[in-house]
Design a protein around this motif. Structure first.
Motif, mmCIF file in Angstrom:
data_model
loop_
_atom_site.group_PDB
_atom_site.id
_atom_site.type_symbol
_atom_site.label_atom_id
_atom_site.label_comp_id
_atom_site.label_asym_id
_atom_site.label_seq_id
_atom_site.Cartn_x
_atom_site.Cartn_y
_atom_site.Cartn_z
ATOM 1 N N VAL A 1 14.378 3.269 -5.689
ATOM 2 C CA VAL A 1 14.354 4.442 -6.570
ATOM 3 C C VAL A 1 12.946 5.033 -6.477
ATOM 4 O O VAL A 1 12.764 6.240 -6.256
ATOM 5 C CB VAL A 1 14.679 4.049 -8.035
ATOM 6 C CG1 VAL A 1 14.498 5.245 -8.953
ATOM 7 C CG2 VAL A 1 16.097 3.489 -8.130
ATOM 8 N N GLN A 2 11.970 4.147 -6.564
ATOM 9 C CA GLN A 2 10.575 4.569 -6.458
ATOM 10 C C GLN A 2 10.290 5.100 -5.043
ATOM 11 O O GLN A 2 9.643 6.136 -4.886
ATOM 12 C CB GLN A 2 9.672 3.379 -6.818
ATOM 13 C CG GLN A 2 8.203 3.724 -7.035
ATOM 14 C CD GLN A 2 7.442 3.754 -5.730
ATOM 15 O OE1 GLN A 2 7.748 2.996 -4.810
ATOM 16 N NE2 GLN A 2 6.452 4.623 -5.647
ATOM 17 N N GLY A 3 10.815 4.410 -4.016
ATOM 18 C CA GLY A 3 10.598 4.844 -2.636
ATOM 19 C C GLY A 3 11.202 6.217 -2.360
ATOM 20 O O GLY A 3 10.602 7.040 -1.665
ATOM 21 N N GLY A 4 12.387 6.470 -2.896
ATOM 22 C CA GLY A 4 13.031 7.773 -2.722
ATOM 23 C C GLY A 4 12.234 8.871 -3.402
ATOM 24 O O GLY A 4 12.055 9.970 -2.845
ATOM 25 N N ALA A 5 11.725 8.578 -4.592
ATOM 26 C CA ALA A 5 10.918 9.562 -5.317
ATOM 27 C C ALA A 5 9.603 9.822 -4.581
ATOM 28 O O ALA A 5 9.142 10.968 -4.476
ATOM 29 C CB ALA A 5 10.647 9.065 -6.735
ATOM 30 N N GLU A 6 9.038 8.739 -4.033
ATOM 31 C CA GLU A 6 7.789 8.877 -3.257
ATOM 32 C C GLU A 6 8.009 9.790 -2.046
ATOM 33 O O GLU A 6 7.226 10.698 -1.777
ATOM 34 C CB GLU A 6 7.344 7.481 -2.804
ATOM 35 C CG GLU A 6 6.130 7.454 -1.911
ATOM 36 C CD GLU A 6 5.840 6.021 -1.444
ATOM 37 O OE1 GLU A 6 5.687 5.121 -2.291
ATOM 38 O OE2 GLU A 6 5.775 5.809 -0.216
ATOM 39 N N LEU A 7 9.113 9.559 -1.346
ATOM 40 C CA LEU A 7 9.433 10.399 -0.192
ATOM 41 C C LEU A 7 9.634 11.855 -0.619
ATOM 42 O O LEU A 7 9.127 12.778 0.024
ATOM 43 C CB LEU A 7 10.707 9.902 0.495
ATOM 44 C CG LEU A 7 11.222 10.887 1.546
ATOM 45 C CD1 LEU A 7 10.354 10.835 2.802
ATOM 46 C CD2 LEU A 7 12.677 10.672 1.856
ATOM 47 N N SER B 1 0.870 -1.160 0.000
ATOM 48 C CA SER B 1 0.000 0.000 0.000
ATOM 49 C C SER B 1 0.912 1.216 0.000
ATOM 50 O O SER B 1 1.757 1.345 0.866
ATOM 51 C CB SER B 1 -0.879 0.005 1.243
ATOM 52 O OG SER B 1 -0.567 -1.069 2.098
ATOM 53 N N GLN B 2 0.790 2.082 -0.973
ATOM 54 C CA GLN B 2 1.647 3.252 -1.012
ATOM 55 C C GLN B 2 0.846 4.486 -1.346
ATOM 56 O O GLN B 2 -0.219 4.371 -1.942
ATOM 57 C CB GLN B 2 2.821 3.080 -1.994
ATOM 58 C CG GLN B 2 2.476 2.437 -3.283
ATOM 59 C CD GLN B 2 3.718 1.969 -4.047
ATOM 60 O OE1 GLN B 2 3.585 1.144 -4.889
ATOM 61 N NE2 GLN B 2 4.899 2.459 -3.798
ATOM 62 N N PRO B 3 1.312 5.661 -0.949
ATOM 63 C CA PRO B 3 2.574 5.883 -0.252
ATOM 64 C C PRO B 3 2.495 5.464 1.217
ATOM 65 O O PRO B 3 1.438 5.503 1.817
ATOM 66 C CB PRO B 3 2.762 7.406 -0.350
ATOM 67 C CG PRO B 3 1.369 7.958 -0.414
ATOM 68 C CD PRO B 3 0.568 6.926 -1.167
ATOM 69 N N THR B 4 3.652 5.063 1.769
ATOM 70 C CA THR B 4 3.700 4.810 3.207
ATOM 71 C C THR B 4 3.728 6.165 3.917
ATOM 72 O O THR B 4 4.148 7.174 3.342
ATOM 73 C CB THR B 4 4.953 4.002 3.578
ATOM 74 O OG1 THR B 4 6.117 4.707 3.125
ATOM 75 C CG2 THR B 4 4.910 2.612 2.938
#
Ligand SMILES: *Cc1c(COP(=O)(O)O)cnc(C)c1O
Length: 341
Positions: free
Chosen positions: A176-182, A18-21
């Motif tokens: 990469v996706q997590g960093g962009a999400e943050l 489930s995103q974003p966290t």
């Protein structure tokens, strides 16, 4: 440079999280430490205790499904969160999980071999095998390949998630996706602190935030190797990642920061600093950390503050990578919660 979504869209991906966290401010610790402290809750990636491996597995399981695999094989520590999360993902997508448990942490007690991630993986129906060494990546990979060969001979279609270097780092794409999400949640920060183990999280995160235009330092807190060895590993992981994405690496080697002041007494062992960090986060914010990675990462943040590398008043981001089931396997190592009947 193409957009990050475009860069990632060419890789098959199996939805798992489930995103974003959530991104949360830690008000009490901010006040105590005199910094503006934020936490990215990747312990809440969902699906049977979640953690950072859920992001990484979206791409590995995507590749496994594209290859029409019916079994997923992985090697790791006995209390590997990666192995447990692979068992979760395999169950969700109707594949058999094969987990190889390496003896990476000497001298642990029976709880380490029975509770936490071991217990959960058994419930999830994973097949388990053991490997007597913990520092022999090539040997562990070869043993897993031998099991894959047996499965192939039996007409199965195994997919191996490799842990050693020299393979396309698909898992790093998740970060990469997590960093962009943050980046889209936080805008910017003065420093980020993340764990650095295989390097998929650290390398992917650094690449993701740089692609999103954030230039602030990202400190990789060493959980397995000393700082110069870990930096060399990250050089390789991030070069392989850039190659996989078919872009120039969006930062220079000097941008890879590793800090090993919280590593003692070694991988998978929790010393006094880890124990203190774990308890401090729990008592001040009601957030549980794990003994192997996230508590060491928070101990690293405290160490970087104490030495003045991170300064008072700065906006600081801590990445919580999960790993909570291991708490139950580390009860004796940590020494919390004994009741005498
Ligand atoms: C595996 C793991 C890490 C380390 O991540 P890498 O991508 O291997 O560097 C950090 N935290 C937790 C909870 C983990 O399970």
């Amino acid at each position: 440079m193409p957009r990050i979504d475009t860069l990632l869209s060419s890789f098959p991906r199996a939805p798992l999280l489930s995103q974003p966290t959530p991104l949360e401010r830690l008000d009490r610790l901010s006040e105590e430490l005199d910094v503006d402290l934020w936490i990215k809750r990747d312990d809440l990636t969902g699906l049977s205790f979640g953690g950072n491996k859920t992001r990484q597995l979206e791409f590995y399981v995507g590749a496994a499904r594209a290859a029409e695999a019916d079994a997923i094989l992985i090697t790791g520590a006995v209390q590997s969160n990666f192995a447990r999360t692979a068992a979760v993902a395999a169950a969700k997508y109707g594949m058999q999980a094969v987990l190889q448990r390496e003896e990476r942490v000497p001298g642990m007690d029976p709880l380490y071999y029975s509770n936490g991630n071991v217990f959960l993986s058994d419930i999830l129906g994973a097949e388990a095998m053991s490997y007597p060494e913990g520092e022999d990546e090539a040997g562990a990979d070869a043993a897993l390949e031998a099991r894959a060969e047996e499965l192939r001979a039996a007409g199965r279609r195994p997919y191996i998630i490799p842990l050693g270097l020299g393979h396309p780092p698909l898992g790093a794409l998740g970060y990469v996706q997590g960093g962009a999400e943050l980046a889209s949640q936080i805008g910017g920060f003065d420093a980020a602190v993340v764990p650095s183990g295989s390097g998929a999280t650290h390398g992917g995160f650094l690449t993701g935030v740089r692609l999103a235009g954030i230039t602030a330092p990202v400190y990789g807190i060493c959980v397995r190797r000393v700082a110069d060895q870990q930096k060399a590993r990250l050089e390789q992981v991030t070069a392989e990642l850039a190659k996989l994405m078919n872009i120039p690496r969006p930062f220079a080697g000097a941008d890879i920061l590793t800090w090993d002041g919280a590593l003692a007494p070694g991988y998978g062992r929790a010393g006094p600093a880890t124990r203190e960090a774990l308890q401090r986060m729990a008592a001040a914010e009601g957030i549980l950390l794990d003994p192997v990675y996230s508590a060491k990462t928070f101990a690293g943040l405290l160490g970087l503050l104490a030495e003045g590398t991170i300064r008072k008043g700065q906006k600081v981001l801590l990445l919580h990578t999960g790993g909570l089931p291991a708490l139950f396997a580390y009860q004796n190592e940590l020494g919390f919660g004994s009741v005498t009947p």
